[in-house]
Scaffold this motif. Structure first.
Motif, PDB file in Angstrom:
ATOM      1  N   ILE A 100       0.867  -1.179   0.000  1.00  0.00           N
ATOM      2  CA  ILE A 100       0.000   0.000   0.000  1.00  0.00           C
ATOM      3  C   ILE A 100       0.904   1.229   0.000  1.00  0.00           C
ATOM      4  CG2 ILE A 100      -1.815   1.227   1.259  1.00  0.00           C
ATOM      5  CD1 ILE A 100      -2.486  -1.536   2.558  1.00  0.00           C
ATOM      6  N   LYS A 101       0.840   2.030  -1.043  1.00  0.00           N
ATOM      7  CA  LYS A 101       1.834   3.083  -1.240  1.00  0.00           C
ATOM      8  C   LYS A 101       1.193   4.448  -1.497  1.00  0.00           C
ATOM      9  CE  LYS A 101       5.223   0.041  -1.206  1.00  0.00           C
ATOM     10  NZ  LYS A 101       5.882  -0.421  -2.419  1.00  0.00           N
ATOM     11  N   MET A 102       1.911   5.491  -1.042  1.00  0.00           N
ATOM     12  CA  MET A 102       1.581   6.866  -1.393  1.00  0.00           C
ATOM     13  C   MET A 102       2.727   7.518  -2.153  1.00  0.00           C
ATOM     14  SD  MET A 102      -0.106   8.285   2.110  1.00  0.00           S
ATOM     15  CE  MET A 102      -0.095   9.969   1.562  1.00  0.00           C
ATOM     16  N   SER A 103       3.879   6.851  -2.177  1.00  0.00           N
ATOM     17  CA  SER A 103       5.056   7.420  -2.832  1.00  0.00           C
ATOM     18  C   SER A 103       5.330   6.696  -4.140  1.00  0.00           C
ATOM     19  CB  SER A 103       6.280   7.313  -1.924  1.00  0.00           C
ATOM     20  OG  SER A 103       7.454   7.676  -2.622  1.00  0.00           O
ATOM     21  N   LYS A 104       5.378   7.439  -5.229  1.00  0.00           N
ATOM     22  CA  LYS A 104       5.650   6.859  -6.544  1.00  0.00           C
ATOM     23  C   LYS A 104       7.056   6.263  -6.605  1.00  0.00           C
ATOM     24  CE  LYS A 104       7.033   9.292 -10.010  1.00  0.00           C
ATOM     25  NZ  LYS A 104       8.181   8.486 -10.499  1.00  0.00           N
ATOM     26  N   LEU A 105       7.964   6.769  -5.766  1.00  0.00           N
ATOM     27  CA  LEU A 105       9.356   6.332  -5.817  1.00  0.00           C
ATOM     28  C   LEU A 105       9.523   4.858  -5.483  1.00  0.00           C
ATOM     29  CD1 LEU A 105      11.289   9.250  -4.105  1.00  0.00           C
ATOM     30  CD2 LEU A 105      11.506   8.495  -6.469  1.00  0.00           C
ATOM     31  N   ALA A 150       0.403   9.796 -10.948  1.00  0.00           N
ATOM     32  CA  ALA A 150      -0.462   8.614 -10.882  1.00  0.00           C
ATOM     33  C   ALA A 150      -0.225   7.692 -12.079  1.00  0.00           C
ATOM     34  CB  ALA A 150      -1.921   9.042 -10.824  1.00  0.00           C
ATOM     35  N   ILE A 151      -0.087   8.277 -13.258  1.00  0.00           N
ATOM     36  CA  ILE A 151       0.144   7.486 -14.477  1.00  0.00           C
ATOM     37  C   ILE A 151       1.495   6.776 -14.391  1.00  0.00           C
ATOM     38  CG2 ILE A 151       0.554   7.640 -16.972  1.00  0.00           C
ATOM     39  CD1 ILE A 151      -1.480  10.037 -16.935  1.00  0.00           C
ATOM     40  N   GLU A 152       2.521   7.483 -13.904  1.00  0.00           N
ATOM     41  CA  GLU A 152       3.853   6.880 -13.773  1.00  0.00           C
ATOM     42  C   GLU A 152       3.826   5.729 -12.765  1.00  0.00           C
ATOM     43  OE1 GLU A 152       6.529  10.033 -12.812  1.00  0.00           O
ATOM     44  OE2 GLU A 152       6.613  10.807 -14.857  1.00  0.00           O
ATOM     45  N   ALA A 153       3.070   5.909 -11.664  1.00  0.00           N
ATOM     46  CA  ALA A 153       2.945   4.834 -10.676  1.00  0.00           C
ATOM     47  C   ALA A 153       2.328   3.599 -11.314  1.00  0.00           C
ATOM     48  CB  ALA A 153       2.094   5.303  -9.494  1.00  0.00           C
ATOM     49  N   PHE A 154       1.309   3.814 -12.136  1.00  0.00           N
ATOM     50  CA  PHE A 154       0.656   2.702 -12.836  1.00  0.00           C
ATOM     51  C   PHE A 154       1.620   2.060 -13.832  1.00  0.00           C
ATOM     52  CE2 PHE A 154      -2.174   1.029 -16.225  1.00  0.00           C
ATOM     53  CZ  PHE A 154      -2.852   0.083 -15.459  1.00  0.00           C
TER      54      PHE A 154
END
Length: 323
Positions: free
Chosen positions: A128-133, A160-164
């Motif tokens: 469960i993440k909030m950080s894209k890094l 958000a797109i990069e995280a996906f």
């Protein structure tokens, strides 16, 4: 400087020298220009952080990266050298089903979403993440609306797109987000993604009866945290955050690393924007809190010292009974 003497501005000769040379002495400019989507904070030329290791500060300077980006790159052996004494135990796998997560967050999921997503699947709490890094394949990413006050809507969508693209399988967001091809990214719509993270963090934290100390303030947080940690760790197995990892996403991450062997937990808490201290301290279930001081930094976000005091002192308001 501003009239209150607080800020160093980027157009002064003194700042230009600091920016060019501070790494040689183990310092770094903490919130770099162009890295707002990573730090969650505007460029702050006056915010100079002591790293203490000139090899690392040189890497940060040469690569023009933040400390968060560096920590995401290095391996555990490097981390142990950098943060000697901090807890780096691997998390014992703990799971929630997606159904559990929705119940904890009080989310009523529409039937058409249920038809597309397996709600019985097991999700590690570390997924469960909030950080894209720190996105790994299969993670679920909470698009934190609170951080959007610092960056544009377009940049928030890009994160958000990069995280996906980096492997996140599902978003929790206030609204639908389209990928670069115009397709909807799998998303569960929620009123407040940050509130969801707080609820999940509290749920995980409540599985452990570990005395917890929270530390906040305008400055001196990291030093005080290290002193408290070292005082306890000589006698008790003590859990703490690495370096100055202190925003809501960091607090959540270190809560997921708790296990029943710990006897104390010491957590630094930052106010990177209004409501952040309250969110973190609400998750932590504090038995004791320390406020180092309250000063006139981050006035661009808080507008007044009274607002800063109100935010920081939520760490006292959210103490457990008897705290």
């Amino acid at each position: 400087k501003k009239s209150d003497g607080t800020y160093v501005t980027s157009n002064t000769e003194v700042y230009k020298w600091i920016e060019k040379n501070c790494y040689k002495f183990g310092f770094m400019i903490k919130n770099l220009k162009g890295k707002e989507h990573i730090t969650g904070t505007k460029h702050e030329p006056w915010h100079i952080r002591y790293i203490g290791n000139t090899d690392i500060s040189k890497v940060l300077h040469q690569k023009e990266i933040t400390l968060d980006e560096y920590l995401n790159e290095v391996n555990n052996d490097s981390l142990k050298l950098l943060f000697k004494g901090s807890n780096l135990d691997k998390i014992v796998d703990k799971y929630l089903t997606l159904e559990d997560i929705c119940k904890i967050c009080n989310i009523e999921v529409l039937k058409e979403i249920r038809d597309k997503i397996d709600f019985e699947q097991n999700i590690k709490v570390s997924q469960i993440k909030m950080s894209k890094l720190k996105i790994n394949s299969g993670d679920i990413f909470f698009c934190d609306q609170q951080i959007w006050q610092h960056i544009s809507k377009e940049m928030a969508d890009k994160i958000a797109i990069e995280a996906f693209n980096d492997g996140a399988s599902l978003l929790f967001s206030k609204r639908k987000i389209l990928d670069v091809n115009g397709n909807e990214i799998p998303t569960i719509i929620v009123n407040n993604p940050l509130d969801c993270i707080v609820r999940i963090g509290k749920y995980i934290r409540n599985q452990y009866s570990i005395p917890t100390i929270g530390i906040t303030g305008t400055c001196g947080k990291t030093t005080t945290k290290n002193l408290v940690y070292l005082a306890l760790a000589g006698e008790f197995k003590t859990h703490t955050n690495n370096a100055n990892a202190n925003d809501v996403n960091n607090v959540f991450e270190f809560i997921t690393k708790l296990d029943k062997t710990y006897q104390f937990y010491v957590q630094e808490v930052s106010g990177a924007g209004p409501g952040r201290v309250e969110a973190s301290s609400d998750m932590l279930g504090l038995n004791a809190s320390i406020v180092t001081n309250i000063g006139n930094y981050h006035l661009d976000l808080y507008k007044s010292v009274d607002n800063i005091a109100y935010d920081k002192l939520k760490i006292v308001d959210n103490l457990n009974k008897g705290g």
